[in-house]
Design an enzyme around this catalytic site. Sequence first.
Site, PDB file in Angstrom:
ATOM      1  N   HIS A  98       0.803  -1.228   0.000  1.00 29.01           N
ATOM      2  CA  HIS A  98       0.000   0.000   0.000  1.00 29.01           C
ATOM      3  C   HIS A  98       0.836   1.280   0.000  1.00 29.01           C
ATOM      4  O   HIS A  98       0.303   2.366  -0.216  1.00 29.01           O
ATOM      5  CB  HIS A  98      -0.974  -0.006   1.191  1.00 29.01           C
ATOM      6  CG  HIS A  98      -2.309   0.590   0.871  1.00 29.01           C
ATOM      7  ND1 HIS A  98      -3.424   0.394   1.641  1.00 29.01           N
ATOM      8  CD2 HIS A  98      -2.710   1.395  -0.151  1.00 29.01           C
ATOM      9  CE1 HIS A  98      -4.446   1.054   1.105  1.00 29.01           C
ATOM     10  NE2 HIS A  98      -4.036   1.665   0.026  1.00 29.01           N
ATOM     11  N   ASP A 125      -9.800  -0.644   3.837  1.00 26.01           N
ATOM     12  CA  ASP A 125      -8.626  -1.178   4.528  1.00 26.01           C
ATOM     13  C   ASP A 125      -9.024  -1.634   5.932  1.00 26.01           C
ATOM     14  O   ASP A 125      -9.978  -1.112   6.511  1.00 26.01           O
ATOM     15  CB  ASP A 125      -7.581  -0.038   4.636  1.00 26.01           C
ATOM     16  CG  ASP A 125      -6.142  -0.515   4.730  1.00 26.01           C
ATOM     17  OD1 ASP A 125      -5.893  -1.504   5.429  1.00 26.01           O
ATOM     18  OD2 ASP A 125      -5.286   0.129   4.099  1.00 26.01           O
ATOM     19  N   HIS A 127      -6.746  -1.176   8.167  1.00 24.38           N
ATOM     20  CA  HIS A 127      -5.907  -0.222   8.910  1.00 24.38           C
ATOM     21  C   HIS A 127      -6.063   1.179   8.319  1.00 24.38           C
ATOM     22  O   HIS A 127      -6.425   1.321   7.157  1.00 24.38           O
ATOM     23  CB  HIS A 127      -4.430  -0.629   8.817  1.00 24.38           C
ATOM     24  CG  HIS A 127      -4.172  -2.089   8.976  1.00 24.38           C
ATOM     25  ND1 HIS A 127      -4.245  -2.982   7.921  1.00 24.38           N
ATOM     26  CD2 HIS A 127      -3.858  -2.830  10.062  1.00 24.38           C
ATOM     27  CE1 HIS A 127      -3.990  -4.199   8.359  1.00 24.38           C
ATOM     28  NE2 HIS A 127      -3.756  -4.151   9.660  1.00 24.38           N
ATOM     29  N   ASP A 129      -3.433   3.352   8.075  1.00 22.04           N
ATOM     30  CA  ASP A 129      -2.186   3.681   7.362  1.00 22.04           C
ATOM     31  C   ASP A 129      -1.796   5.146   7.538  1.00 22.04           C
ATOM     32  O   ASP A 129      -1.271   5.777   6.619  1.00 22.04           O
ATOM     33  CB  ASP A 129      -2.317   3.358   5.861  1.00 22.04           C
ATOM     34  CG  ASP A 129      -2.530   1.874   5.603  1.00 22.04           C
ATOM     35  OD1 ASP A 129      -2.302   1.070   6.526  1.00 22.04           O
ATOM     36  OD2 ASP A 129      -2.917   1.521   4.473  1.00 22.04           O
ATOM     37  N   HIS A 142       4.291   0.965   4.252  1.00 18.67           N
ATOM     38  CA  HIS A 142       2.882   0.683   3.890  1.00 18.67           C
ATOM     39  C   HIS A 142       1.911   1.071   5.009  1.00 18.67           C
ATOM     40  O   HIS A 142       0.696   1.081   4.772  1.00 18.67           O
ATOM     41  CB  HIS A 142       2.677  -0.768   3.433  1.00 18.67           C
ATOM     42  CG  HIS A 142       2.623  -1.791   4.527  1.00 18.67           C
ATOM     43  ND1 HIS A 142       2.091  -3.044   4.353  1.00 18.67           N
ATOM     44  CD2 HIS A 142       3.063  -1.755   5.806  1.00 18.67           C
ATOM     45  CE1 HIS A 142       2.187  -3.735   5.478  1.00 18.67           C
ATOM     46  NE2 HIS A 142       2.773  -2.980   6.369  1.00 18.67           N
ATOM     47  N   ASP A 228      -7.195  -1.933  -0.341  1.00 22.11           N
ATOM     48  CA  ASP A 228      -6.276  -2.853   0.323  1.00 22.11           C
ATOM     49  C   ASP A 228      -7.060  -4.135   0.567  1.00 22.11           C
ATOM     50  O   ASP A 228      -8.100  -4.108   1.250  1.00 22.11           O
ATOM     51  CB  ASP A 228      -5.811  -2.222   1.639  1.00 22.11           C
ATOM     52  CG  ASP A 228      -4.747  -3.029   2.358  1.00 22.11           C
ATOM     53  OD1 ASP A 228      -4.797  -4.281   2.276  1.00 22.11           O
ATOM     54  OD2 ASP A 228      -3.881  -2.420   3.016  1.00 22.11           O
ATOM     55  N   ASP A 230      -6.703  -6.442   2.498  1.00 22.12           N
ATOM     56  CA  ASP A 230      -6.910  -6.854   3.891  1.00 22.12           C
ATOM     57  C   ASP A 230      -8.138  -6.188   4.504  1.00 22.12           C
ATOM     58  O   ASP A 230      -8.499  -6.473   5.640  1.00 22.12           O
ATOM     59  CB  ASP A 230      -5.647  -6.684   4.742  1.00 22.12           C
ATOM     60  CG  ASP A 230      -5.293  -5.255   5.098  1.00 22.12           C
ATOM     61  OD1 ASP A 230      -6.172  -4.389   5.123  1.00 22.12           O
ATOM     62  OD2 ASP A 230      -4.093  -5.018   5.374  1.00 22.12           O
ATOM     63  N   GLU A 273      -1.715  -5.027  -1.703  1.00 22.08           N
ATOM     64  CA  GLU A 273      -1.486  -5.945  -0.575  1.00 22.08           C
ATOM     65  C   GLU A 273      -1.934  -7.381  -0.848  1.00 22.08           C
ATOM     66  O   GLU A 273      -2.039  -8.177   0.080  1.00 22.08           O
ATOM     67  CB  GLU A 273      -2.128  -5.427   0.723  1.00 22.08           C
ATOM     68  CG  GLU A 273      -1.565  -4.075   1.193  1.00 22.08           C
ATOM     69  CD  GLU A 273      -0.173  -4.162   1.826  1.00 22.08           C
ATOM     70  OE1 GLU A 273       0.283  -5.294   2.105  1.00 22.08           O
ATOM     71  OE2 GLU A 273       0.466  -3.098   2.014  1.00 22.08           O
TER      72      GLU A 273
HETATM   73 MN   LIG Z   1      -3.401  -0.454   3.739  1.00 18.22          MN
END
Ligand SMILES: [Mn+2]
Length: 303
Positions: A98, A125, A127, A129, A142, A228, A230, A273
């Site tokens: 990312h 995402d 997260h 980030d 990332h 992303d 994830d 990712e």
């Molecule tokens: Mn990310």
Amino acid sequence: MTKIIELIGAPTDIGASVRGAGMGPDALRVADIAGTLARMGFEVLDRGNLAGPATPWAAPAGGLRHLDEAVAWNRAVYDAVDTALGAGRLPLMMGGDHSLAIGSISAVAWHARQRGQTLRVLWLDAHTDVNTHGTSPSGNIHGMPVACLLGQGPAALTGWSGQPAALTPDAIRFLGIRSVDADEKRAIQAQGLTVFDMRHIDEHGMRNTLTEALQDVDENTHLHVSFDLDCLDPADAPGVGTGVRGGPTYREMQLCMEMLADTGRLGSLDVVELNPALDVRNRTAEVAVELIASLLGQSTLAR
Ligand SMILES: [Mn+2]
């Protein structure tokens, strides 16, 4: 919407915490991303993979891991996305990790400003980030792209859009968030970032959450989705380096993508990712391609 989609492969794990994201672009090709989009009626140009430095897998220096190499990769991504947008195409950046969103979104921000468009970024995402080299526990870049885009990263990774910050805090909406470091929480509050976390989705449902997230998107908006993988629940998308349980299901994410498509404003996309080394028979790449198709307007019935 743009009818020509340009696939830009950025095969690197330069900013990641585990190896393997560099194989993401080819896993998406194996899952037939180009054929899927072509069958939907798009002209698809696969530019192949960008080139850049190998990942040294070194320790962080000054709170940053692999800064010089991350700058080189992001410069290549910036140039490719800039060229695609300049030619009137829709760039689809296939990461890679990312951190590459720094180059991608900086180029998008420059073009949106030249066109007088309002840029809106949807950050899908687990997260946020939004770490900086001062707060990141690991130094992995990332975890820092949003901070860099807000003008709060190292000098080498900020200011690329022609302004100190590519994004103002109100230009970005986060969705699917469920893992935030303590310093990130402070940054989110200090800057007034809009975060639709998993609790929000649980309480209001994906439909109401998207309606809220998109309420001020209008005909003058350039919508950029930074996806992303994830963000998805790891049960549906195991092929990621930093999975966190409790994410949106496959169906919820399909609805999210279809509602984003309904705006008709999608102008650029990151898919990042994807880690084939951790995947199961390329399942995560196949899920990603299905969701990308929905984001680009595929639906079960004509609506
Ligand atoms: Mn990310």
